[in-house]
Design a protein around this motif. Structure first.
Motif, PDB file in Angstrom:
ATOM      1  N   GLU A   1       3.764  -3.682   4.729  1.00  0.00           N
ATOM      2  CA  GLU A   1       3.859  -5.056   5.229  1.00  0.00           C
ATOM      3  C   GLU A   1       5.304  -5.563   5.209  1.00  0.00           C
TER       4      GLU A   1
ATOM      5  N   THR B   1       9.401   1.218   6.637  1.00  0.00           N
ATOM      6  CA  THR B   1       8.424   0.659   5.699  1.00  0.00           C
ATOM      7  C   THR B   1       6.991   1.004   6.120  1.00  0.00           C
TER       8      THR B   1
ATOM      9  N   THR C   1       0.397  -2.865   1.503  1.00  0.00           N
ATOM     10  CA  THR C   1       1.396  -1.831   1.764  1.00  0.00           C
ATOM     11  C   THR C   1       1.732  -1.784   3.252  1.00  0.00           C
TER      12      THR C   1
ATOM     13  N   ASN D   1       6.746  -1.832   0.882  1.00  0.00           N
ATOM     14  CA  ASN D   1       6.743  -3.104   1.597  1.00  0.00           C
ATOM     15  C   ASN D   1       8.164  -3.563   1.881  1.00  0.00           C
TER      16      ASN D   1
ATOM     17  N   LEU E   1       5.963  -8.367  -4.294  1.00  0.00           N
ATOM     18  CA  LEU E   1       5.551  -7.123  -3.638  1.00  0.00           C
ATOM     19  C   LEU E   1       5.684  -5.921  -4.566  1.00  0.00           C
TER      20      LEU E   1
END
Ligand code: NAP
Length: 250
Positions: free
Chosen positions: A239, A168, A237, A183, A228
């Motif tokens: 995260e 990610t 982003t 995300n 998200l």
């Protein structure tokens, strides 16, 4: 009602059960047309039937996310049907318990192939399509087991879910300039078929660790995925969002 995904196309793997099914319904309620893809076509079809009952547009597909050819065929089929993909939710996954001595090489490979390589293959297949459309949003599913020590989950499951967080961050960075946000949601134990075998005693142990005093519901995880995926998260982003009733705090 939030209809911020009206006109968008969403692809949800693992869409035939549990969290993935709840994600399909939530994204549908936000206006997206949703491709529910799962190893179990019957499961995906049941999801689409639930969507239809709620007046939402969906289509069911069978896919094995660990197969690059099957993943590409899925993305091609969704693009033929609806012209592209704007949202990808990588929800498909398998679970295993066991200490180091109990996880053999085949079990390691199988689980990593589905949980980690599967997400990589889906990202690789949808990104060119998203680039063509000027952007998109990808949401991966990690786990509390990928963020902190786990007494139960197998070493392969934990490694796959920690790997998802790395994937990610890496793709969040690489794809930001293409307008593609990437995300991740890290659920605590959630009441789905994945944890059906835990039993009453196991559930009591798991629940005791949760400040909010209960297991999560699939809809509560889906709400975080939908956030998200939506324009409301336009400045987020790379995260990973914990959704675990407070079981793990940083
Ligand atoms: P679930 O109800 O078992 O749903 C997972 C779905 O993925 C199932 O429909 C399964 O199909 C499908 N799947 C498995 N292998 C696949 C493959 N190779 N290709 C395509 N689909 C495949 O589990 P869930 O609880 O909703 O889990 C969803 C995600 O959340 C998973 O990534 C899981 O690791 C993560 N998660 C769950 C929890 C939890 O407590 N439930 C906690 C943290 C994270 P079959 O049923 O046909 O195998």
């Amino acid at each position: 009602m939030d209809d911020s995904l009206r006109g968008k196309v969403a692809l949800v793997t693992g869409g035939g059960s549990g969290i993935g099914r709840a994600v399909c319904l939530q994204l549908g309620h936000m206006g997206a047309r949703v491709a529910a893809a799962d190893l179990s076509l019957a499961g995906a079809q049941a999801t689409v039937a639930q969507m239809a009952d709620a007046g939402l547009e969906g289509a069911a597909y069978r896919v094995d996310v660990s197969s690059a050819a099957a993943v590409q065929a899925l993305v091609d089929a969704v693009c033929r049907r609806w012209g592209g993909v704007d949202v990808l939710a990588n929800t498909a996954g398998i679970y295993q318990v066991g200490g180091l001595d109990e996880i053999d090489e085949a079990a390691w490979d199988r689980l990593l192939d589905v949980n980690l390589k599967g997400a990589f293959l889906l990202c690789r297949a949808v990104v060119p399509v998203m680039r063509e459309r000027g952007g998109g949003a990808i949401v991966n599913l990690s786990s509390i087991s990928g963020r902190t020590k786990s007494d139960l989950a197998g070493v392969n499951y934990v490694a796959s879910k920690a790997g998802i967080i790395g994937l990610t961050m890496c793709l969040g960075n690489q794809l930001a300039r293409d307008g593609i946000r990437v995300n991740c949601v890290a659920p605590g134990t959630t009441d789905t078929p994945m944890v059906a075998d835990v039993g009453a005693e196991g559930r009591a142990v798991l629940t005791k660790r949760v400040p909010l005093g209960r297991l999560g519901q699939p809809e509560e995880i889906a709400a975080a995925v939908a956030f998200l995926a939506s324009p409301a998260a336009s400045y987020i982003t790379g995260e990973t969002l914990n959704v675990n009733g407070g079981a793990f705090m940083v």
